[in-house]
Design a protein around this motif. Structure first.
Motif, PDB file in Angstrom:
ATOM      1  N   MET A  20       0.849  -1.207   0.000  1.00 17.95           N
ATOM      2  CA  MET A  20       0.000   0.000   0.000  1.00 17.95           C
ATOM      3  C   MET A  20       0.876   1.246   0.000  1.00 17.95           C
ATOM      4  O   MET A  20       1.862   1.319   0.712  1.00 17.95           O
ATOM      5  CB  MET A  20      -0.894  -0.059   1.262  1.00 17.95           C
ATOM      6  CG  MET A  20      -1.980   0.951   1.333  1.00 17.95           C
ATOM      7  SD  MET A  20      -3.342   0.588   0.209  1.00 17.95           S
ATOM      8  CE  MET A  20      -4.510   1.790   0.744  1.00 17.95           C
ATOM      9  N   LEU A  21       0.479   2.206  -0.795  1.00 22.51           N
ATOM     10  CA  LEU A  21       1.273   3.431  -0.906  1.00 22.51           C
ATOM     11  C   LEU A  21       1.143   4.340   0.310  1.00 22.51           C
ATOM     12  O   LEU A  21       2.020   5.117   0.623  1.00 22.51           O
ATOM     13  CB  LEU A  21       0.801   4.221  -2.138  1.00 22.51           C
ATOM     14  CG  LEU A  21       1.125   3.609  -3.482  1.00 22.51           C
ATOM     15  CD1 LEU A  21       0.416   4.372  -4.570  1.00 22.51           C
ATOM     16  CD2 LEU A  21       2.635   3.633  -3.685  1.00 22.51           C
ATOM     17  N   VAL A  22      -0.014   4.218   0.968  1.00 22.19           N
ATOM     18  CA  VAL A  22      -0.289   5.171   2.049  1.00 22.19           C
ATOM     19  C   VAL A  22      -0.581   4.430   3.350  1.00 22.19           C
ATOM     20  O   VAL A  22      -0.918   3.257   3.339  1.00 22.19           O
ATOM     21  CB  VAL A  22      -1.534   6.047   1.701  1.00 22.19           C
ATOM     22  CG1 VAL A  22      -1.286   6.888   0.475  1.00 22.19           C
ATOM     23  CG2 VAL A  22      -2.778   5.183   1.516  1.00 22.19           C
ATOM     24  N   SER A  23      -0.453   5.155   4.468  1.00 28.30           N
ATOM     25  CA  SER A  23      -0.884   4.588   5.749  1.00 28.30           C
ATOM     26  C   SER A  23      -2.366   4.900   5.901  1.00 28.30           C
ATOM     27  O   SER A  23      -2.846   5.892   5.372  1.00 28.30           O
ATOM     28  CB  SER A  23      -0.160   5.268   6.907  1.00 28.30           C
ATOM     29  OG  SER A  23       1.211   5.228   6.723  1.00 28.30           O
ATOM     30  N   SER A  24      -3.071   4.062   6.652  1.00 25.86           N
ATOM     31  CA  SER A  24      -4.482   4.378   6.894  1.00 25.86           C
ATOM     32  C   SER A  24      -4.607   5.079   8.245  1.00 25.86           C
ATOM     33  O   SER A  24      -3.727   4.963   9.100  1.00 25.86           O
ATOM     34  CB  SER A  24      -5.317   3.109   6.875  1.00 25.86           C
ATOM     35  OG  SER A  24      -4.938   2.280   7.942  1.00 25.86           O
ATOM     36  N   ILE A  25      -5.707   5.785   8.412  1.00 24.29           N
ATOM     37  CA  ILE A  25      -5.901   6.503   9.680  1.00 24.29           C
ATOM     38  C   ILE A  25      -5.968   5.497  10.832  1.00 24.29           C
ATOM     39  O   ILE A  25      -5.425   5.728  11.901  1.00 24.29           O
ATOM     40  CB  ILE A  25      -7.171   7.385   9.614  1.00 24.29           C
ATOM     41  CG1 ILE A  25      -7.007   8.450   8.525  1.00 24.29           C
ATOM     42  CG2 ILE A  25      -7.456   8.036  10.967  1.00 24.29           C
ATOM     43  CD1 ILE A  25      -8.222   9.314   8.270  1.00 24.29           C
ATOM     44  N   SER A  26      -6.585   4.346  10.588  1.00 25.68           N
ATOM     45  CA  SER A  26      -6.677   3.354  11.676  1.00 25.68           C
ATOM     46  C   SER A  26      -5.283   2.863  12.064  1.00 25.68           C
ATOM     47  O   SER A  26      -5.006   2.648  13.238  1.00 25.68           O
ATOM     48  CB  SER A  26      -7.581   2.191  11.283  1.00 25.68           C
ATOM     49  OG  SER A  26      -6.946   1.366  10.359  1.00 25.68           O
ATOM     50  N   GLN A  27      -4.406   2.733  11.070  1.00 19.94           N
ATOM     51  CA  GLN A  27      -3.019   2.327  11.382  1.00 19.94           C
ATOM     52  C   GLN A  27      -2.345   3.383  12.260  1.00 19.94           C
ATOM     53  O   GLN A  27      -1.654   3.058  13.209  1.00 19.94           O
ATOM     54  CB  GLN A  27      -2.219   2.244  10.099  1.00 19.94           C
ATOM     55  CG  GLN A  27      -2.055   0.863   9.527  1.00 19.94           C
ATOM     56  CD  GLN A  27      -1.299   0.954   8.211  1.00 19.94           C
ATOM     57  OE1 GLN A  27      -1.646   1.752   7.337  1.00 19.94           O
ATOM     58  NE2 GLN A  27      -0.267   0.160   8.083  1.00 19.94           N
TER      59      GLN A  27
END
Ligand code: 4AD
Ligand code: MG
Length: 466
Positions: free
Chosen positions: A1-8
């Protein structure tokens, strides 16, 4: 995945001051007089949004950032910092903001940050998961499905994928959607001017299933404890807040189990799911309580802490007759309970879940076990406050002669049931099961008044546009 998620960011406790990349959609945007733009971004990964601080020193500040509106999609690179405000734990000090997708005609963007009615949101079902309400319900639904699979796995049940296309009407209501490849414009009629289904794809009249139960029974009669969890279809013309033409059902089937055993299992399952929900979704519960203006914690605790009332149909009829209140639907022994009766029992008389058992055989399906009184069958419905029936189940008729009598009485075509009857001929066993309406259960625990909010693209009479 290119981005981190807010939950991460929240769960994995990514280090403050580290550089991160995040992608999402703009919920709101606000410019301050001091040349800073605050963007609230969501990515659906959890209930939380994250605030992006965009400084006027950014390259594209004037040309692009000032023009951002609700709904734009962004990639943000920046430093994760502790927010000075208590409520939002973190924010991102952006060093770069890339606008991936603009919103054309922002004044016509359907999901503005203001509160929308549920009816309106249904008209834009393809965009409504952008609201906190629908995305919260969707995440809850995902997790409850996981809890269901885990519960049955731990209790030694196997998941069986029962077919969606069938030739049998399990519930006998006759309200099924036809599956056919016949050309309706050029139908081949036989000499009696009826349609010759031998020419159809399956060589027989075929339908979308109303329940996986009959097929599930075949696996219960070899693997003992099984369940199926998938879509079911009913062509009922019921325009209520509890009916869908396409809904998901969890059905369980157990050999060597009688009515009492599945009544107990249903209570155990519902309590387990409610506990899991309460323990793992407190943010969503608080959010839903606020916008639905109900105390969801109390509502769920009521299910967990109180023993369900277990009462037979005869006694229920006596209670309803005695109460003196005028119901729209008359109370007569032998008639099914209507939603007003179910609500009276659960919301008023018992003030909690009620399991009604031993209904008259006339109002139940052919496969239910005939009791000694020959008038009632070993059936059970679990009724919840507000929503009424959420589970229907029974002990199954495992005695071939009595099953055959029922098939004849109901004028069903015995030949069609040959394989189902085989299960009674070859090592028949006592077995029982039930079906839980998945959307009805989720509607209850999320305090939703209409199950059309629970399924992404509801199918109801005259409505399958998305
Ligand atoms: O009571 P039902 O019709 O039971 C069966 O289909 C059995 N074959 C189940 C079994 O014993 N394996 O349906 C089970 C549940 C209902 O209690 C209700 O919660 C839900 O399915 N349900 C619906 N949910 C949404 N829309 C509809 N049209 C529904 N019809 C039933
Ligand atoms: Mg039912």
């Amino acid at each position: 995945m290119l981005v981190s998620s807010i939950s991460q960011l929240i769960k994995d406790k990514i280090k403050v001051n580290s550089e991160i990349t995040i992608g999402g959609w703009v919920r709101t945007k606000r410019h301050s007089k001091i040349g800073i733009t605050f963007i609230v971004l969501y990515d659906g990964s959890c209930i939380n949004d994250i605030q992006i601080i965009a400084n006027s020193s950014l390259d594209n500040y004037k040309k692009e950032i000032l023009l951002i509106t609700s709904g734009c999609s962004l990639i943000v690179i920046g430093k994760l910092v502790k927010s000075p405000k208590k409520l939002q734990n973190y924010e991102i000090q952006a060093s770069q903001i890339k606008i991936l997708g603009w919103v054309k005609n922002p004044e016509r963007y359907p999901i503005t940050p203001k509160k929308h009615s549920l009816e309106y949101l249904r008209e834009v079902s393809h965009l409504r998961s952008r609201t906190k309400l629908i995305s919260s319900i969707t995440r809850i639904k995902h997790n409850i499905a996981l809890y269901i699979h885990n519960f049955f796995h731990k209790n030694n049940f196997f998941w069986i994928n029962t077919p969606l296309i069938t030739t049998l009407d399990t519930e006998g209501s006759g309200k099924m959607f036809r599956v056919s490849t016949l050309n309706f414009k050029k139908l081949f009629l036989d000499k009696y001017q009826t349609i010759n289904f031998k020419k159809d794809f399956f060589g027989k009249e075929s339908f979308l299933t109303v329940s996986g139960q009959l097929n599930l029974e075949s696996y219960a009669c070899s693997m003992s404890k099984v369940y199926t969890f998938g879509p079911t279809f009913r062509a009922e013309n019921s325009n209520t807040n509890r009916h869908l033409a396409e809904f998901w059902m969890l059905e369980i089937e157990m050999s060597f189990a009688n009515l009492k055993n599945i009544i107990n299992l249903s209570e155990k399952l519902l309590k387990h799911l409610c506990k899991k929900f309460l323990n793992n979704h407190i943010d969503e519960i608080n959010f839903l309580s606020k916008i639905k203006k109900i105390n969801l914690i109390n509502k769920i605790n009521k299910i967990i802490l109180n023993k369900f009332i277990i009462i037979d149909y005869n006694s229920v009829i006596k209670i309803l007759i005695k109460n003196g209140k005028k119901f729209k639907n008359q109370i007569i022994w032998g008639k099914d309970l209507s939603i007003e009766h179910e609500k009276y029992l659960t919301n008023k008389y018992f003030d909690g879940p009620v399991i009604v058992y031993n209904y008259p055989k006339e109002i139940k399906a052919f496969y239910m076990y005939l009791n000694n009184d020959k008038k009632t069958v070993a059936s059970m419905d679990v009724l919840f406050p507000d929503i009424g029936e959420i589970i229907g189940g029974s002990q199954r008729e495992h005695r071939i002669n009595i099953l055959d009598n029922r098939i004849n009485e109901l004028k069903l075509n015995k030949k069609d049931y040959w394989w189902y009857r085989d299960l009674r001929k070859y090592g028949t066993v006592i077995h029982s099961g039930f079906g839980l309406g998945f959307e009805r259960f989720i509607a209850y625990i999320t305090g939703s008044c209409n199950i059309r909010e629970i399924i992404p693209f509801p199918r109801t009479p005259y409505n399958a546009k998305f």
